[in-house]
Motif scaffolding. Structure first.
Motif, mmCIF file in Angstrom:
data_model
loop_
_atom_site.group_PDB
_atom_site.id
_atom_site.type_symbol
_atom_site.label_atom_id
_atom_site.label_comp_id
_atom_site.label_asym_id
_atom_site.label_seq_id
_atom_site.Cartn_x
_atom_site.Cartn_y
_atom_site.Cartn_z
ATOM 1 N N MET A 169 10.567 55.460 -51.720
ATOM 2 C CA MET A 169 10.753 57.007 -52.410
ATOM 3 C C MET A 169 11.990 57.975 -51.814
ATOM 4 O O MET A 169 12.977 57.371 -51.178
ATOM 5 N N VAL A 170 12.200 58.507 -52.424
ATOM 6 C CA VAL A 170 12.938 59.354 -53.252
ATOM 7 C C VAL A 170 12.837 60.886 -52.539
ATOM 8 O O VAL A 170 12.089 61.339 -53.556
ATOM 9 N N VAL A 171 13.844 61.783 -51.839
ATOM 10 C CA VAL A 171 13.637 62.847 -51.993
ATOM 11 C C VAL A 171 14.864 63.791 -51.976
ATOM 12 O O VAL A 171 16.075 63.682 -51.684
ATOM 13 N N THR A 172 14.945 64.955 -52.912
ATOM 14 C CA THR A 172 16.373 64.948 -52.922
ATOM 15 C C THR A 172 15.990 66.873 -52.319
ATOM 16 O O THR A 172 14.968 67.772 -53.126
ATOM 17 N N ILE A 173 17.281 66.891 -51.407
ATOM 18 C CA ILE A 173 17.110 68.027 -51.247
ATOM 19 C C ILE A 173 18.266 69.041 -51.292
ATOM 20 O O ILE A 173 19.599 68.718 -51.091
ATOM 21 N N PRO A 174 17.750 70.192 -52.312
ATOM 22 C CA PRO A 174 19.300 70.904 -52.706
ATOM 23 C C PRO A 174 19.929 71.988 -51.543
ATOM 24 O O PRO A 174 19.027 71.961 -50.917
ATOM 25 N N HIS A 175 21.048 72.013 -52.068
ATOM 26 C CA HIS A 175 21.852 73.444 -50.523
ATOM 27 C C HIS A 175 22.975 73.566 -51.547
ATOM 28 O O HIS A 175 23.698 73.804 -52.817
ATOM 29 N N ARG A 176 23.347 74.935 -51.034
ATOM 30 C CA ARG A 176 24.215 75.689 -51.467
ATOM 31 C C ARG A 176 25.795 75.335 -49.824
ATOM 32 O O ARG A 176 26.359 76.642 -50.255
ATOM 33 N N LEU A 177 26.017 74.425 -49.528
ATOM 34 C CA LEU A 177 26.457 74.736 -48.628
ATOM 35 C C LEU A 177 28.176 73.913 -48.654
ATOM 36 O O LEU A 177 28.578 74.356 -48.206
ATOM 37 N N GLY A 178 28.085 72.457 -49.829
ATOM 38 C CA GLY A 178 28.924 71.829 -50.110
ATOM 39 C C GLY A 178 28.874 70.946 -49.073
ATOM 40 O O GLY A 178 28.296 70.731 -48.054
ATOM 41 N N ARG A 179 29.331 69.694 -49.780
ATOM 42 C CA ARG A 179 28.851 68.496 -49.228
ATOM 43 C C ARG A 179 29.670 68.380 -47.574
ATOM 44 O O ARG A 179 28.984 67.877 -46.418
ATOM 45 N N THR A 180 30.797 68.982 -47.208
ATOM 46 C CA THR A 180 31.420 69.168 -45.725
ATOM 47 C C THR A 180 30.130 69.303 -44.594
ATOM 48 O O THR A 180 29.620 68.952 -43.178
ATOM 49 N N GLU A 181 30.142 70.536 -45.135
ATOM 50 C CA GLU A 181 28.826 71.586 -43.877
ATOM 51 C C GLU A 181 27.805 70.359 -44.295
ATOM 52 O O GLU A 181 26.973 70.840 -43.002
ATOM 53 N N ALA A 182 27.076 70.624 -44.925
ATOM 54 C CA ALA A 182 25.805 69.847 -45.269
ATOM 55 C C ALA A 182 26.016 68.922 -44.020
ATOM 56 O O ALA A 182 24.910 68.365 -44.045
ATOM 57 N N HIS A 183 27.034 67.492 -44.327
ATOM 58 C CA HIS A 183 26.497 66.940 -43.896
ATOM 59 C C HIS A 183 26.943 66.860 -42.405
ATOM 60 O O HIS A 183 26.361 66.242 -40.929
ATOM 61 N N GLY A 193 6.549 65.044 -48.803
ATOM 62 C CA GLY A 193 6.281 66.634 -47.857
ATOM 63 C C GLY A 193 7.486 66.740 -46.241
ATOM 64 O O GLY A 193 8.299 67.729 -46.465
ATOM 65 N N LYS A 194 6.987 66.158 -45.117
ATOM 66 C CA LYS A 194 7.903 65.867 -44.229
ATOM 67 C C LYS A 194 9.837 66.458 -43.765
ATOM 68 O O LYS A 194 10.252 66.759 -43.658
ATOM 69 N N ILE A 195 9.216 65.438 -45.014
ATOM 70 C CA ILE A 195 11.158 64.838 -45.425
ATOM 71 C C ILE A 195 11.618 66.127 -45.827
ATOM 72 O O ILE A 195 13.208 66.245 -45.372
ATOM 73 N N GLY A 196 11.094 66.774 -46.618
ATOM 74 C CA GLY A 196 11.260 67.941 -47.704
ATOM 75 C C GLY A 196 11.438 68.247 -46.888
ATOM 76 O O GLY A 196 12.769 69.957 -47.090
ATOM 77 N N LYS A 197 10.560 68.531 -45.938
ATOM 78 C CA LYS A 197 11.268 70.513 -45.336
ATOM 79 C C LYS A 197 11.725 70.307 -44.182
ATOM 80 O O LYS A 197 12.642 71.115 -43.807
ATOM 81 N N THR A 198 11.765 68.665 -42.997
ATOM 82 C CA THR A 198 12.799 68.912 -42.527
ATOM 83 C C THR A 198 14.277 68.610 -43.016
ATOM 84 O O THR A 198 14.972 69.826 -42.177
ATOM 85 N N GLY A 199 14.502 68.273 -44.207
ATOM 86 C CA GLY A 199 15.995 68.296 -44.533
ATOM 87 C C GLY A 199 15.702 70.111 -44.208
ATOM 88 O O GLY A 199 17.398 70.896 -44.690
ATOM 89 N N ALA A 200 15.299 71.211 -45.499
ATOM 90 C CA ALA A 200 15.985 72.211 -45.763
ATOM 91 C C ALA A 200 15.519 72.798 -44.727
ATOM 92 O O ALA A 200 16.907 73.368 -44.350
ATOM 93 N N LYS A 201 15.142 72.325 -43.673
ATOM 94 C CA LYS A 201 15.246 72.942 -41.921
ATOM 95 C C LYS A 201 17.237 73.668 -41.777
ATOM 96 O O LYS A 201 17.063 73.765 -41.157
ATOM 97 N N LEU A 202 17.121 71.855 -41.410
ATOM 98 C CA LEU A 202 18.416 71.417 -41.378
ATOM 99 C C LEU A 202 20.299 72.093 -41.817
ATOM 100 O O LEU A 202 20.355 72.439 -41.887
ATOM 101 N N LEU A 203 19.390 72.247 -43.318
ATOM 102 C CA LEU A 203 20.649 73.362 -44.693
ATOM 103 C C LEU A 203 20.438 73.943 -44.983
ATOM 104 O O LEU A 203 20.918 74.981 -45.458
#
Length: 103
Positions: free
Chosen positions: A5-19, A90-100
């Motif tokens: 199962m693959v979930v891709t979560i977009p962000h605008r933080l840059g690699r270091t901040e997202a990590h 859905g849960k992974i996507g929502k949780t990941g987006a919240k963290l990012l």
């Protein structure tokens, strides 16, 4: 073995901040999962997190790859948990987006 199962979560933080945010937020995720799991293991190698979770006598493994503009979560579900894939996505996507999310 089933297709991961693959979930891709977009962000605008840059690699270091997202990590940093993911690493910081994993404590909260572990707390939320504690009631359902008997074991959680994780290991960072650069910008990749490998994990192993034992839940309901089933072992789930996966990887999280942090990239400049997205995070890719790949989860290998045993057949018994594969029927929950859509709900888990859905849960992974929502949780990941919240963290990012920018704060």
């Amino acid at each position: 073995m089933s297709t991961p199962m693959v979930v891709t979560i977009p962000h605008r933080l840059g690699r270091t901040e997202a990590h940093r945010r993911l690493e910081e937020g994993l404590g909260t995720v572990h707390t939320q999962l504690a009631a359902y799991t008997s074991s959680i293991e994780q290991s960072w190698t650069g910008d990749r997190l490998d994990f192993r979770v034992v839940a309901m006598a089933q072992t789930v493994t996966g990887r999280v790859d942090v990239m400049d503009d997205s995070v890719r979560v790949e989860v290998d579900l045993p057949w018994m948990l594969a029927m929950l894939a859509k709900r888990l996505e859905g849960k992974i996507g929502k949780t990941g987006a919240k963290l990012l999310t920018k704060r």
